[in-house]
Design a protein around this motif. Structure first.
Motif, PDB file in Angstrom:
ATOM      1  N   PHE A  47       0.832  -1.209   0.000  1.00  0.00           N
ATOM      2  CA  PHE A  47       0.000   0.000   0.000  1.00  0.00           C
ATOM      3  C   PHE A  47       0.866   1.259   0.000  1.00  0.00           C
ATOM      4  CE2 PHE A  47      -1.617   3.441   2.684  1.00  0.00           C
ATOM      5  CZ  PHE A  47      -2.622   3.908   1.859  1.00  0.00           C
ATOM      6  N   LEU A  48       1.855   1.315   0.881  1.00  0.00           N
ATOM      7  CA  LEU A  48       2.681   2.523   1.008  1.00  0.00           C
ATOM      8  C   LEU A  48       3.432   2.846  -0.279  1.00  0.00           C
ATOM      9  CD1 LEU A  48       4.112   2.068   4.611  1.00  0.00           C
ATOM     10  CD2 LEU A  48       2.320   3.663   3.877  1.00  0.00           C
ATOM     11  N   ALA A  49       3.772   1.822  -1.057  1.00  0.00           N
ATOM     12  CA  ALA A  49       4.529   2.021  -2.298  1.00  0.00           C
ATOM     13  C   ALA A  49       3.621   2.227  -3.508  1.00  0.00           C
ATOM     14  CB  ALA A  49       5.432   0.809  -2.523  1.00  0.00           C
ATOM     15  N   ASP A  50       2.315   2.214  -3.294  1.00  0.00           N
ATOM     16  CA  ASP A  50       1.339   2.228  -4.385  1.00  0.00           C
ATOM     17  C   ASP A  50       0.726   3.619  -4.544  1.00  0.00           C
ATOM     18  OD1 ASP A  50      -0.771   1.817  -6.134  1.00  0.00           O
ATOM     19  OD2 ASP A  50      -1.417  -0.054  -5.185  1.00  0.00           O
ATOM     20  N   ASN A  58      -1.529   4.398  -6.563  1.00  0.00           N
ATOM     21  CA  ASN A  58      -2.896   4.253  -7.072  1.00  0.00           C
ATOM     22  C   ASN A  58      -3.761   3.497  -6.060  1.00  0.00           C
ATOM     23  OD1 ASN A  58      -4.759   4.683  -9.194  1.00  0.00           O
ATOM     24  ND2 ASN A  58      -4.471   2.599  -9.925  1.00  0.00           N
ATOM     25  N   ALA A  59      -3.472   3.681  -4.776  1.00  0.00           N
ATOM     26  CA  ALA A  59      -4.074   2.853  -3.729  1.00  0.00           C
ATOM     27  C   ALA A  59      -5.248   3.514  -3.023  1.00  0.00           C
ATOM     28  CB  ALA A  59      -3.011   2.502  -2.692  1.00  0.00           C
ATOM     29  N   VAL A  60      -6.216   2.659  -2.636  1.00  0.00           N
ATOM     30  CA  VAL A  60      -7.341   3.075  -1.803  1.00  0.00           C
ATOM     31  C   VAL A  60      -7.506   2.010  -0.719  1.00  0.00           C
ATOM     32  CG1 VAL A  60      -9.835   3.501  -1.717  1.00  0.00           C
ATOM     33  CG2 VAL A  60      -8.528   4.163  -3.755  1.00  0.00           C
ATOM     34  N   ILE A  61      -7.632   2.447   0.547  1.00  0.00           N
ATOM     35  CA  ILE A  61      -7.914   1.497   1.633  1.00  0.00           C
ATOM     36  C   ILE A  61      -9.419   1.471   1.855  1.00  0.00           C
ATOM     37  CG2 ILE A  61      -7.619   0.963   4.072  1.00  0.00           C
ATOM     38  CD1 ILE A  61      -4.876   2.129   3.997  1.00  0.00           C
ATOM     39  N   LEU A  62      -9.965   0.262   1.856  1.00  0.00           N
ATOM     40  CA  LEU A  62     -11.401   0.069   1.999  1.00  0.00           C
ATOM     41  C   LEU A  62     -11.686  -0.772   3.242  1.00  0.00           C
ATOM     42  CD1 LEU A  62     -14.197   0.454   0.708  1.00  0.00           C
ATOM     43  CD2 LEU A  62     -13.767  -1.604  -0.634  1.00  0.00           C
ATOM     44  N   ASP A  63     -12.444  -0.201   4.160  1.00  0.00           N
ATOM     45  CA  ASP A  63     -12.848  -0.867   5.398  1.00  0.00           C
ATOM     46  C   ASP A  63     -14.281  -1.350   5.209  1.00  0.00           C
ATOM     47  OD1 ASP A  63     -14.031  -1.242   8.000  1.00  0.00           O
ATOM     48  OD2 ASP A  63     -12.472   0.007   8.888  1.00  0.00           O
ATOM     49  N   VAL A  64     -14.505  -2.674   5.286  1.00  0.00           N
ATOM     50  CA  VAL A  64     -15.843  -3.214   5.019  1.00  0.00           C
ATOM     51  C   VAL A  64     -16.591  -3.590   6.295  1.00  0.00           C
ATOM     52  CG1 VAL A  64     -15.248  -3.937   2.685  1.00  0.00           C
ATOM     53  CG2 VAL A  64     -14.979  -5.570   4.563  1.00  0.00           C
ATOM     54  N   GLY A 100      -6.835   6.927   6.573  1.00  0.00           N
ATOM     55  CA  GLY A 100      -7.204   7.145   5.182  1.00  0.00           C
ATOM     56  C   GLY A 100      -8.250   6.185   4.646  1.00  0.00           C
ATOM     57  N   ALA A 101      -8.679   5.225   5.457  1.00  0.00           N
ATOM     58  CA  ALA A 101      -9.639   4.224   4.977  1.00  0.00           C
ATOM     59  C   ALA A 101     -11.010   4.840   4.725  1.00  0.00           C
ATOM     60  CB  ALA A 101      -9.771   3.097   6.001  1.00  0.00           C
ATOM     61  N   ASN A 155      -6.174   0.457  -7.067  1.00  0.00           N
ATOM     62  CA  ASN A 155      -5.813  -0.769  -6.342  1.00  0.00           C
ATOM     63  C   ASN A 155      -6.409  -0.661  -4.945  1.00  0.00           C
ATOM     64  OD1 ASN A 155      -4.209  -1.600  -8.541  1.00  0.00           O
ATOM     65  ND2 ASN A 155      -2.522  -0.357  -7.799  1.00  0.00           N
ATOM     66  N   TYR A 156      -7.204  -1.647  -4.560  1.00  0.00           N
ATOM     67  CA  TYR A 156      -7.923  -1.597  -3.292  1.00  0.00           C
ATOM     68  C   TYR A 156      -7.293  -2.512  -2.252  1.00  0.00           C
ATOM     69  CZ  TYR A 156     -11.217   1.296  -5.681  1.00  0.00           C
ATOM     70  OH  TYR A 156     -11.769   2.345  -6.376  1.00  0.00           O
ATOM     71  N   TYR A 157      -7.101  -1.949  -1.073  1.00  0.00           N
ATOM     72  CA  TYR A 157      -6.542  -2.658   0.081  1.00  0.00           C
ATOM     73  C   TYR A 157      -7.684  -2.776   1.070  1.00  0.00           C
ATOM     74  CZ  TYR A 157      -2.161  -1.872  -2.237  1.00  0.00           C
ATOM     75  OH  TYR A 157      -1.149  -1.894  -3.173  1.00  0.00           O
ATOM     76  N   VAL A 158      -8.207  -3.993   1.215  1.00  0.00           N
ATOM     77  CA  VAL A 158      -9.477  -4.221   1.892  1.00  0.00           C
ATOM     78  C   VAL A 158      -9.239  -4.908   3.231  1.00  0.00           C
ATOM     79  CG1 VAL A 158     -11.806  -5.163   1.613  1.00  0.00           C
ATOM     80  CG2 VAL A 158     -10.480  -4.527  -0.419  1.00  0.00           C
ATOM     81  N   TYR A 159      -9.949  -4.440   4.266  1.00  0.00           N
ATOM     82  CA  TYR A 159      -9.838  -5.097   5.573  1.00  0.00           C
ATOM     83  C   TYR A 159     -11.163  -5.064   6.312  1.00  0.00           C
ATOM     84  CZ  TYR A 159      -9.618  -0.579   8.020  1.00  0.00           C
ATOM     85  OH  TYR A 159      -9.905   0.661   8.525  1.00  0.00           O
ATOM     86  N   CYS A 160     -11.258  -5.943   7.314  1.00  0.00           N
ATOM     87  CA  CYS A 160     -12.410  -5.992   8.214  1.00  0.00           C
ATOM     88  C   CYS A 160     -11.869  -6.296   9.608  1.00  0.00           C
ATOM     89  CB  CYS A 160     -13.442  -7.016   7.743  1.00  0.00           C
ATOM     90  SG  CYS A 160     -12.847  -8.713   7.761  1.00  0.00           S
TER      91      CYS A 160
END
Length: 101
Positions: free
Chosen positions: A12-15, A17-23, A36-37, A60-65
């Motif tokens: 994520f840090l090197a990207d 084009n990144a978006v953090i998505l919290d579901v 930033g999520a 590019n999506y970085y997804v977590y729950c």
């Protein structure tokens, strides 16, 4: 794609084009999130699908729950909808030792 915490965060840090998505749910999100999520509750069912369809599929999506289950499910849904890159955080917030806001 499932990634361990260090790989997920460092990628994520090197990207650029990144978006953090919290579901997680709103209550879970409001109790602490990765900086930033953006929050989209997967439990909203069809509403979750509608929210995903508003997103830029070229990002590019970085997804977590909370533990990694819902986010894995969300990544699967995103792939079906045509998102090329969705990274699931294994262990979710329950094992997260990175920054929180």
């Amino acid at each position: 794609m499932n990634l361990e915490q260090n790989e997920w965060w460092n990628t994520f840090l090197a990207d650029d084009n990144a978006v953090i998505l919290d579901v997680r749910t709103d209550d879970e999100f409001n109790s602490g999130k990765i900086p930033g999520a953006i929050n989209m509750d997967i439990y909203k069912g069809q509403g979750f699908i509608y929210m995903l369809e508003e997103l830029d599929k070229t990002k590019n999506y970085y997804v977590y729950c909370a533990a990694g289950g819902r986010s894995a499910q969300a990544c699967g849904i995103m792939n079906q909808l045509g998102f090329e890159t969705a990274y699931n955080l294994l262990g979710g917030m329950s094992q997260w030792d990175g920054p929180i806001e």
